[in-house]
Design a protein around this motif. Structure first.
Motif, PDB file in Angstrom:
ATOM      1  N   TYR A  34     -18.822  57.477 -28.242  1.00  0.00           N
ATOM      2  CA  TYR A  34     -17.467  56.173 -28.951  1.00  0.00           C
ATOM      3  C   TYR A  34     -17.956  55.845 -30.095  1.00  0.00           C
ATOM      4  CZ  TYR A  34     -15.082  59.906 -25.864  1.00  0.00           C
ATOM      5  OH  TYR A  34     -14.696  61.009 -25.415  1.00  0.00           O
ATOM      6  N   PHE A  35     -18.700  54.701 -29.543  1.00  0.00           N
ATOM      7  CA  PHE A  35     -19.059  53.340 -30.116  1.00  0.00           C
ATOM      8  C   PHE A  35     -20.549  53.926 -31.585  1.00  0.00           C
ATOM      9  CE2 PHE A  35     -17.437  52.313 -26.555  1.00  0.00           C
ATOM     10  CZ  PHE A  35     -16.076  51.626 -26.521  1.00  0.00           C
ATOM     11  N   ALA A  36     -20.842  54.826 -31.711  1.00  0.00           N
ATOM     12  CA  ALA A  36     -21.951  55.179 -32.379  1.00  0.00           C
ATOM     13  C   ALA A  36     -22.799  55.336 -31.697  1.00  0.00           C
ATOM     14  CB  ALA A  36     -21.380  55.018 -34.054  1.00  0.00           C
ATOM     15  N   ILE A  37     -23.446  54.986 -30.755  1.00  0.00           N
ATOM     16  CA  ILE A  37     -24.397  54.739 -30.214  1.00  0.00           C
ATOM     17  C   ILE A  37     -25.209  56.022 -29.782  1.00  0.00           C
ATOM     18  CG2 ILE A  37     -26.022  53.789 -28.048  1.00  0.00           C
ATOM     19  CD1 ILE A  37     -23.044  51.851 -27.608  1.00  0.00           C
ATOM     20  N   ASP A  38     -25.874  56.294 -30.228  1.00  0.00           N
ATOM     21  CA  ASP A  38     -27.126  57.571 -29.382  1.00  0.00           C
ATOM     22  C   ASP A  38     -28.375  56.823 -29.453  1.00  0.00           C
ATOM     23  OD1 ASP A  38     -28.395  59.904 -29.655  1.00  0.00           O
ATOM     24  OD2 ASP A  38     -27.601  60.831 -31.812  1.00  0.00           O
ATOM     25  N   ILE A  39     -29.394  57.683 -28.705  1.00  0.00           N
ATOM     26  CA  ILE A  39     -30.468  57.076 -28.178  1.00  0.00           C
ATOM     27  C   ILE A  39     -31.314  57.917 -28.065  1.00  0.00           C
ATOM     28  CG2 ILE A  39     -30.477  54.974 -27.104  1.00  0.00           C
ATOM     29  CD1 ILE A  39     -29.805  55.773 -23.831  1.00  0.00           C
ATOM     30  N   GLY A  40     -30.933  59.012 -29.017  1.00  0.00           N
ATOM     31  CA  GLY A  40     -31.657  60.680 -29.173  1.00  0.00           C
ATOM     32  C   GLY A  40     -31.114  61.321 -28.363  1.00  0.00           C
ATOM     33  N   ASP A  41     -32.037  62.900 -27.892  1.00  0.00           N
ATOM     34  CA  ASP A  41     -32.050  63.930 -27.940  1.00  0.00           C
ATOM     35  C   ASP A  41     -32.661  64.671 -25.929  1.00  0.00           C
ATOM     36  OD1 ASP A  41     -33.339  65.201 -29.546  1.00  0.00           O
ATOM     37  OD2 ASP A  41     -31.967  66.736 -29.845  1.00  0.00           O
ATOM     38  N   LYS A  42     -33.609  63.839 -25.981  1.00  0.00           N
ATOM     39  CA  LYS A  42     -34.595  63.252 -25.031  1.00  0.00           C
ATOM     40  C   LYS A  42     -34.984  62.842 -24.569  1.00  0.00           C
ATOM     41  CE  LYS A  42     -36.486  65.280 -29.653  1.00  0.00           C
ATOM     42  NZ  LYS A  42     -35.846  64.971 -30.783  1.00  0.00           N
ATOM     43  N   LEU A  43     -34.085  62.295 -23.396  1.00  0.00           N
ATOM     44  CA  LEU A  43     -33.695  61.659 -22.912  1.00  0.00           C
ATOM     45  C   LEU A  43     -33.803  61.634 -21.456  1.00  0.00           C
ATOM     46  CD1 LEU A  43     -30.132  59.652 -23.593  1.00  0.00           C
ATOM     47  CD2 LEU A  43     -32.935  58.709 -24.354  1.00  0.00           C
ATOM     48  N   PRO A  44     -35.111  61.229 -20.726  1.00  0.00           N
ATOM     49  CA  PRO A  44     -35.768  61.777 -18.893  1.00  0.00           C
ATOM     50  C   PRO A  44     -34.445  61.073 -17.890  1.00  0.00           C
ATOM     51  CG  PRO A  44     -36.873  60.050 -19.556  1.00  0.00           C
ATOM     52  CD  PRO A  44     -35.478  60.052 -20.596  1.00  0.00           C
ATOM     53  N   THR A  45     -33.149  61.499 -18.363  1.00  0.00           N
ATOM     54  CA  THR A  45     -32.351  62.056 -18.299  1.00  0.00           C
ATOM     55  C   THR A  45     -30.679  62.106 -18.165  1.00  0.00           C
ATOM     56  OG1 THR A  45     -30.658  59.277 -16.264  1.00  0.00           O
ATOM     57  CG2 THR A  45     -31.183  59.805 -19.105  1.00  0.00           C
ATOM     58  N   PHE A  46     -30.196  62.651 -17.016  1.00  0.00           N
ATOM     59  CA  PHE A  46     -28.668  63.366 -16.911  1.00  0.00           C
ATOM     60  C   PHE A  46     -28.164  62.542 -18.510  1.00  0.00           C
ATOM     61  CE2 PHE A  46     -30.144  65.331 -12.865  1.00  0.00           C
ATOM     62  CZ  PHE A  46     -31.034  66.435 -13.405  1.00  0.00           C
ATOM     63  N   ALA A  47     -28.178  63.256 -19.118  1.00  0.00           N
ATOM     64  CA  ALA A  47     -27.133  62.433 -20.648  1.00  0.00           C
ATOM     65  C   ALA A  47     -26.311  63.556 -21.202  1.00  0.00           C
ATOM     66  CB  ALA A  47     -27.496  62.339 -21.577  1.00  0.00           C
ATOM     67  N   CYS A  48     -25.119  64.324 -20.794  1.00  0.00           N
ATOM     68  CA  CYS A  48     -24.871  65.696 -20.692  1.00  0.00           C
ATOM     69  C   CYS A  48     -24.316  66.037 -22.129  1.00  0.00           C
ATOM     70  CB  CYS A  48     -23.640  66.020 -19.643  1.00  0.00           C
ATOM     71  SG  CYS A  48     -23.645  67.769 -19.458  1.00  0.00           S
ATOM     72  N   VAL A  49     -24.980  67.093 -23.073  1.00  0.00           N
ATOM     73  CA  VAL A  49     -24.370  67.812 -24.548  1.00  0.00           C
ATOM     74  C   VAL A  49     -22.836  67.962 -24.421  1.00  0.00           C
ATOM     75  CG1 VAL A  49     -25.292  69.813 -24.138  1.00  0.00           C
ATOM     76  CG2 VAL A  49     -25.614  69.346 -26.250  1.00  0.00           C
ATOM     77  N   PHE A  50     -22.594  68.720 -22.753  1.00  0.00           N
ATOM     78  CA  PHE A  50     -21.575  69.558 -22.976  1.00  0.00           C
ATOM     79  C   PHE A  50     -20.585  68.070 -23.366  1.00  0.00           C
ATOM     80  CE2 PHE A  50     -23.729  72.000 -21.153  1.00  0.00           C
ATOM     81  CZ  PHE A  50     -22.959  73.883 -21.575  1.00  0.00           C
ATOM     82  N   ASN A  51     -20.984  66.767 -23.612  1.00  0.00           N
ATOM     83  CA  ASN A  51     -19.764  65.786 -23.308  1.00  0.00           C
ATOM     84  C   ASN A  51     -20.240  65.052 -24.621  1.00  0.00           C
ATOM     85  OD1 ASN A  51     -18.212  63.254 -22.886  1.00  0.00           O
ATOM     86  ND2 ASN A  51     -20.124  62.375 -22.211  1.00  0.00           N
ATOM     87  N   PRO A  52     -20.158  65.900 -25.701  1.00  0.00           N
ATOM     88  CA  PRO A  52     -20.253  65.962 -27.035  1.00  0.00           C
ATOM     89  C   PRO A  52     -19.205  64.930 -27.746  1.00  0.00           C
ATOM     90  CG  PRO A  52     -18.606  67.164 -26.990  1.00  0.00           C
ATOM     91  CD  PRO A  52     -19.077  66.604 -25.516  1.00  0.00           C
ATOM     92  N   ASP A  53     -18.619  64.136 -27.733  1.00  0.00           N
ATOM     93  CA  ASP A  53     -18.001  62.963 -28.266  1.00  0.00           C
ATOM     94  C   ASP A  53     -18.435  61.712 -27.302  1.00  0.00           C
ATOM     95  OD1 ASP A  53     -16.371  64.459 -29.676  1.00  0.00           O
ATOM     96  OD2 ASP A  53     -14.660  64.613 -28.389  1.00  0.00           O
ATOM     97  N   GLY A  54     -18.446  61.683 -26.541  1.00  0.00           N
ATOM     98  CA  GLY A  54     -18.562  60.332 -25.405  1.00  0.00           C
ATOM     99  C   GLY A  54     -20.039  59.735 -25.396  1.00  0.00           C
ATOM    100  N   THR A  55     -21.268  61.264 -25.299  1.00  0.00           N
ATOM    101  CA  THR A  55     -22.449  60.969 -25.033  1.00  0.00           C
ATOM    102  C   THR A  55     -23.256  59.813 -25.760  1.00  0.00           C
ATOM    103  OG1 THR A  55     -24.639  62.217 -24.514  1.00  0.00           O
ATOM    104  CG2 THR A  55     -23.386  62.888 -25.795  1.00  0.00           C
ATOM    105  N   GLY A  56     -23.964  58.964 -25.160  1.00  0.00           N
ATOM    106  CA  GLY A  56     -25.276  57.854 -26.329  1.00  0.00           C
ATOM    107  C   GLY A  56     -26.305  58.300 -25.989  1.00  0.00           C
ATOM    108  N   GLY A  57     -26.770  59.279 -25.502  1.00  0.00           N
ATOM    109  CA  GLY A  57     -27.380  60.431 -25.354  1.00  0.00           C
ATOM    110  C   GLY A  57     -27.391  61.975 -24.952  1.00  0.00           C
ATOM    111  N   LYS A  58     -28.699  62.609 -25.237  1.00  0.00           N
ATOM    112  CA  LYS A  58     -28.443  63.969 -24.202  1.00  0.00           C
ATOM    113  C   LYS A  58     -30.016  63.782 -23.600  1.00  0.00           C
ATOM    114  CE  LYS A  58     -26.184  65.392 -28.619  1.00  0.00           C
ATOM    115  NZ  LYS A  58     -25.906  64.596 -29.782  1.00  0.00           N
ATOM    116  N   CYS A  59     -29.566  64.691 -22.297  1.00  0.00           N
ATOM    117  CA  CYS A  59     -30.981  65.351 -21.604  1.00  0.00           C
ATOM    118  C   CYS A  59     -31.716  65.817 -22.608  1.00  0.00           C
ATOM    119  CB  CYS A  59     -30.056  65.997 -20.749  1.00  0.00           C
ATOM    120  SG  CYS A  59     -31.011  66.742 -19.175  1.00  0.00           S
ATOM    121  N   TYR A  60     -32.969  65.507 -21.679  1.00  0.00           N
ATOM    122  CA  TYR A  60     -33.682  66.949 -22.140  1.00  0.00           C
ATOM    123  C   TYR A  60     -34.312  67.845 -21.707  1.00  0.00           C
ATOM    124  CZ  TYR A  60     -38.867  68.027 -23.570  1.00  0.00           C
ATOM    125  OH  TYR A  60     -39.609  68.819 -24.428  1.00  0.00           O
TER     126      TYR A  60
END
Length: 338
Positions: A34-60
């Motif tokens: 929501y604040f244009a933060i995106d730390i990538g889609d290869k994170l070694p932690t759960f950052a769910c792609v099914f939270n498309p608007d809110g997620t600040g990154g995505k789980c590898y």
């Protein structure tokens, strides 16, 4: 000046520091989008792609399942290069923070810690696993990891002459992961709480997903870090963790086997107390929360080390101060209840 800073760090209230780091990272992972933060889609932690608007990154785990569903021959070209680049970025993230991704960043880990706080407030005792069953429990995360790697491959490829699997199984772990439902729920999105009756594969996987989220909530309320024992992300992290910059070191010559570190450990890792020969004590179940370091009364026995530099170590003074903090907090809670 350096001595003063080091002393303040060693004497800090780790419980409060960790709590606020978890709140901050939870905000970044769950609401960062929501604040244009995106730390990538290869994170070694759960950052769910099914939270498309809110997620600040995505789980590898989502990325690797997607990459592996391609036919074998495609890996000889661009798809293979893309896979290696993605895996390399994931490994670099692991090397940076090691398994503290679990102890300080993972939203599912933070949710479990919040459930533990609630349980403590309600004065409900937590349970422990029988040591006779721990070997079997430890193997589950590796079985899940192997399955989430093999099943997508079998979407487009026949292994050992077996028939290919339906495309609906292309992201098998995501279908059953508690994060698929729990993380979007914190943004007010409950659309992932459903059972899909459209075909047998979707029916089975979404039903398992609902069962898993129920087990996650109930298990985490009665057992500290319940889901972490079965987490395939922890297994994948551990696979590449040996060269990581952040480590947990132990000087066995200073250990009295008092057991304070073991009692502080949310993951019931007995080796932290019993092992006086290994220097690096990051195990497959360790979340690098550093609660063991904070609980150790022996000077320099346990330490968190980053790139060869000690950043937090056990001291007698720090142990005594934290004990006093805990006692004061407990007294305050008792007064409030009365």
């Amino acid at each position: 000046m350096k001595t003063s800073i080091k002393k303040k760090i060693n004497n800090m209230n780790l419980k409060k520091v960790r709590f606020w780091i978890q709140v901050f990272t939870f905000f970044i992972i769950v609401y960062g989008g929501y604040f244009a933060i995106d730390i990538g889609d290869k994170l070694p932690t759960f950052a769910c792609v099914f939270n498309p608007d809110g997620t600040g990154g995505k789980c590898y785990l989502g990325m690797i399942q997607h990459d592996l569903k391609h036919p074998w021959e495609s890996f000889l070209g661009f798809a293979g290069v893309t896979f290696l680049i993605s895996l390399s970025i994931f490994i670099l993230w692991v090397w940076l923070l090691n398994k503290s991704w679990c102890g300080y960043v993972c939203p599912l880990g933070t949710m479990q810690d919040w459930l533990t706080l609630l349980r403590e407030k309600l004065k409900i005792r937590f349970s422990e696993y029988d040591w006779a069953n721990r070997k079997m429990i430890k193997s589950i995360k590796w079985i899940l990891l192997i399955l989430l790697l093999i099943i997508p491959v079998m979407i487009s490829n026949s292994l050992l002459g077996l028939p290919t699997l339906p495309n609906g199984l292309s992201m098998p772990f995501c279908d059953i992961c508690p994060g698929r439902m729990m993380i979007p729920a914190f943004t007010g999105d409950f659309s992932q709480f459903y059972i899909d009756f459209s075909n047998p594969a979707d029916l089975i996987m979404t039903t398992l997903g609902m069962i898993m989220v129920g087990l996650f909530l109930i298990g985490s309320f009665i057992k500290k870090r319940f889901f972490c024992y079965f987490c395939p992300m922890a297994a994948l992290q551990y696979t590449f963790s040996k060269p990581a910059l952040l480590k947990l070191y132990k000087d066995g010559s200073k250990c009295t086997k008092c057991g304070d570190c073991y009692r502080a450990c949310d993951m019931d890792i007995l080796e932290i107390a019993d092992d006086v020969t290994s220097k690096n004590l990051v195990t497959q179940d360790c979340t690098l929360c550093l609660k063991c370091v904070a609980a150790c009364p022996e000077e320099g026995c346990l330490e968190a080390n980053f790139a060869g530099k000690t950043i937090f170590e056990s001291t007698k003074e720090g142990f005594i101060l934290r004990m006093a903090m805990d006692k004061k907090e407990q007294t305050g809670n008792d007064k409030n209840e009365n």
